[in-house]
Scaffold this motif. Structure first.
Motif: not given
Lengths: 207, 207
Positions: A17-45
């Protein structure tokens, strides 16, 4: 992994689960930036329920730190392994370049996050990350110094080390998965350019 | 300059005000990021009244575009001038490197804004900016191709061109005003590294 309350599954499941959260966060931060990404969005992805999400993530900023730290440690560990092998300085430099190119290509989204969003780290975390990066740069500088001292390299100027690392780090901008060359080929071309120079052998306009 | 309503002063005064707003925006964007900077803050730093501010700025995003466009045009104009001089390919390449190093050092805060905040441009503006950048890269590639065709350079691979530009662009990260070298010296060290190679003359470990 830090524990918060009761673990939501087995250790193995938690690691996945941790690895999946990490991968989702990297993808979202890379695509749309850290500031534009919410924790809930990371969870959903990552397809992780809200409760489990907060068990795995301290904060979004902590997640960013862990991502950048672990990537930088990968680079550092591999550079330390190469230097410890104690080959001749030019071989060491070739290996450092190859390792750097391959890790940057493999983790290029993390590199993009680092370039854009490292400012979002706390001052303390930013200092910690800079220390890890300084250790990598020190290993490179030592290898180049050793080559210079042995009379094998023409310069050990810090400008060379900075420029070389900058050249390799720029890969995260221009590397294309379906480009003409594999990471190993790119490493070879850049190594030849830097070690032997662009000027064709036998040409007299070098001076 | 775009006009909105009655001009708040003479043309010369207006141009000076615009330049002040531009400088304030670059400083704030570089220090704290585009997203964290407000238009009112730019006005305060530039010492421009609210009414005059909106006369000079279409929007914060438009200001970002103008800053990145004008910097990229500077690079392009100088590269075009160098290529038009029609010197031998290696001399052209030397001149391109020198020009690039000097402009990056002079505008390194703008380069930092570009690296972090270019994503904030609209898709259309991002495409326009990429077109300008592609024209610069094309000039470099043409110079390297010409050197390769003339038998002066050992490679004209795009990896070389990308790596070389990446090396120079990385200057915005590591250049220090009180560092050991002037921009001209940095350009010379990097030019020698790339053209003649790091391996000392007479050494036999090149292969």
């Amino acid at each position: 992994m830090r524990r918060r309350g009761r673990p939501p599954g087995t250790d193995r499941g938690a690691a996945q689960t941790s690895a999946r959260i990490r991968a989702a966060a990297i993808a979202l931060f890379a695509d749309q930036g850290f500031h534009a990404t919410g924790v809930a969005e990371i969870g959903a992805k990552a397809d992780v329920q809200r409760g489990a999400l907060y068990y795995h993530i301290g904060s979004k900023q902590e997640l960013l730190w862990e991502i950048l730290r672990d990537y930088t440690r990968l680079l550092l560990d591999d550079a330390e392994r190469i230097v410890a092998a104690d080959a001749d300085p030019i071989r060491t430099l070739r290996e450092l370049i190859r390792s750097h190119v391959e890790l940057i290509v493999a983790h290029r989204r993390t590199v993009a996050v680092h370039l854009r969003d490292a400012d979002a780290l706390t001052a303390e975390r930013a200092t910690d990350l800079q220390r890890l990066r300084d250790r990598i740069q020190r290993l490179w500088q030592d290898a180049i110094d050793a080559g210079y001292t042995a009379g094998l390299l023409r310069s050990a100027d810090h400008v060379v080390t900075n420029g070389l690392l900058g050249m390799l780090n720029s890969l995260s901008f221009w590397y294309r998965e379906r480009g003409a060359h594999s990471p190993a080929e790119i490493a070879e071309i850049l190594t030849e350019t830097v070690l032997s120079g662009l000027i064709a052998p036998g040409d007299n306009t070098k001076g």
